[in-house]
Write an enzyme that holds these catalytic residues in place. Sequence first.
Site, PDB file in Angstrom:
ATOM      1  N   LYS A   1      38.382  85.229  51.769  1.00 14.81           N
ATOM      2  CA  LYS A   1      39.006  84.479  50.586  1.00 14.81           C
ATOM      3  C   LYS A   1      37.686  84.995  49.517  1.00 14.81           C
ATOM      4  O   LYS A   1      37.118  83.955  48.844  1.00 14.81           O
ATOM      5  CB  LYS A   1      39.257  83.077  50.795  1.00 14.81           C
ATOM      6  CG  LYS A   1      39.836  82.639  49.479  1.00 14.81           C
ATOM      7  CD  LYS A   1      41.166  83.014  49.432  1.00 14.81           C
ATOM      8  CE  LYS A   1      41.873  82.404  48.043  1.00 14.81           C
ATOM      9  NZ  LYS A   1      43.040  82.787  47.657  1.00 14.81           N
TER      10      LYS A   1
ATOM     11  N   TYR B   1      33.956  74.333  60.388  1.00  4.79           N
ATOM     12  CA  TYR B   1      34.211  73.337  61.495  1.00  4.79           C
ATOM     13  C   TYR B   1      32.949  72.851  62.104  1.00  4.79           C
ATOM     14  O   TYR B   1      32.881  71.856  62.889  1.00  4.79           O
ATOM     15  CB  TYR B   1      35.044  74.044  62.741  1.00  4.79           C
ATOM     16  CG  TYR B   1      36.563  74.369  62.425  1.00  4.79           C
ATOM     17  CD1 TYR B   1      36.962  74.051  61.199  1.00  4.79           C
ATOM     18  CD2 TYR B   1      37.137  74.864  63.292  1.00  4.79           C
ATOM     19  CE1 TYR B   1      38.399  74.100  60.728  1.00  4.79           C
ATOM     20  CE2 TYR B   1      38.712  74.925  62.870  1.00  4.79           C
ATOM     21  CZ  TYR B   1      39.138  74.594  61.506  1.00  4.79           C
ATOM     22  OH  TYR B   1      40.465  74.816  61.473  1.00  4.79           O
TER      23      TYR B   1
ATOM     24  N   ASP C   1      42.282  80.041  62.942  1.00  6.79           N
ATOM     25  CA  ASP C   1      42.998  78.989  63.618  1.00  6.79           C
ATOM     26  C   ASP C   1      44.321  78.892  62.930  1.00  6.79           C
ATOM     27  O   ASP C   1      45.320  78.722  63.688  1.00  6.79           O
ATOM     28  CB  ASP C   1      42.212  77.573  63.248  1.00  6.79           C
ATOM     29  CG  ASP C   1      42.753  76.579  63.797  1.00  6.79           C
ATOM     30  OD1 ASP C   1      43.469  76.463  65.012  1.00  6.79           O
ATOM     31  OD2 ASP C   1      42.227  75.514  63.593  1.00  6.79           O
TER      32      ASP C   1
END
Length: 356
Positions: free
Chosen positions: A191, A140, A247
Amino acid sequence: MTKKIVILPGDGIGPEIIEEAVKLLKALASEGLDLELEYGLIGGAAYDETGTPLPDETVAMSLTADAILLGAVGGYKWESLDISVRPEKGLLGIRSKLNLFANLRPAILYPQLADASSLKAEVVSGLDLMIVRELTGGIYFGQPRGIRILDNGEKEGFNTLVYKESEITRIGKVAFDIAQKRQGRLCSVDKANVLESTELWRETMETVAESYSDVELSHMYVDNAAMQLVRAPKQFDVMVTTNMFGDILSDCASMLTGSIGMLPSASLDEGGKGMYEPIHGSAPDIAGQNVANPLATILSVAMMLRYTLNEPTLADRVEAAVSKVLDQGLRTADIYSDGMTKVGTSEMGAAVIAAL
Ligand code: NAD
C-alpha cells in the site's frame, strides 16, 4: 538420519485432524521413512494444563526438531482470557521464537472441486497460486502497541507497522526463489501510496529483483489485489506481501478453492526448518464431531515432505492420494455436493492412506 517431528495438536478440531496426519506419517514410517514423533502442548490446551499458551518445554522441543506439525489453536472457552495468555499468542509466539518468517500458502483448485468454489468454474478452474506472506514482522509485532487513555479520558488503540530493509529482503528472496521454480512471475502487494513502510517494501523488492533476471516482478496495491483475486485469480503465479495483508489475502484466496479445509501451509526459517499447519482455525463449531476435513493437514504433511524432509517423491504420492480420494467421490461435509459420498474425518484419513 532420524528426523524429529514435533506434533502440536492444539485445540478444537486440532487433535482430530492431527490424528489422521499422524496415521499417515506412521504409514510412511512403516515403509522406511526414518521419523521420531514427539508430542507437545500449545494454545488453550497448554493454557489449561500449564497456565501459558506456549510452555517453555514446547519451545525447547520445537527448537531441536526438524519440523513441527500443528493442528490449530483457539476456541470460545479461552476468548475472555487476557490477550497475553490467549491461545493465539501461543501460535504467534512459536512462529517468532523459531524465526519462521516465511509463510507459504498455496491456493490450488483441485478440478474435482471446481463446483465447490463460490466463483464460476471457468474463473477458477486450474488455479495454482502461491502466496508468500511475511510472518514475524509488520503490524502484528510492531512496537509500540496497546490501548491508552487520552487526556480527555477517551481510550485509543494503537499498533505500529514497521519493516526493516533486511526483513523485506529475506522474504523477497524466498518469494523470488519460489517464482523461479514456477512460472517466473512475482507480484508484490503493498500500500505504497499511503504507507511509508510499504513504500520501502516496494523499493526493496525492486533491489532484490536485480539478482533475479529470470523473474518478472510486478507491484499491486492491496485493495486492487483483493479485487483481482476474485475477478481473475489465474493472472497470479506467486504473490509476496506483508504479514497482515498476507493474512487477509490468503484467506480470500483459500475460498477460491472451495474450502478452507483443503489448504495447507508451511512456515520456514532461514535454514529450511518448518512448521506445517492447515490454514484454517480450530473450528470450535464442529469440534469433536468427526466431521472436520483432515485434507489440509494431510497436505501440510506433503509440504513437510517437500520443503523440510527433502522427500519430493513421497510428497507427490501424498498429493496424488488426496486427488485419488476426491476422484473416488469421497467428501467431508465442507466440500460435499450432491451425488458424492459423505465421509467423516477418520474415514477420509483412512481413505488417503489406502490410496497411498
Ligand atoms: P476457523 O477456520 O476455525 O473456522 C471458520 C469456518 O470454517 C467454521 O465454520 C469452521 O467450521 C470451518 N472450518 C474450518 N476448518 C475446517 C475443516 N478442517 N473442515 C471443515 N470445516 C472447517 O476460523 P474462526 O471460526 O474464525 O476461528 C475459530 C478459532 O480458531 C478462533 O479461536 C481463532 O482465533 C482460531 N484460529 C486459529 C488459527 C490457527 O490455529 N492457525 C487460524 C485461524 C483462527
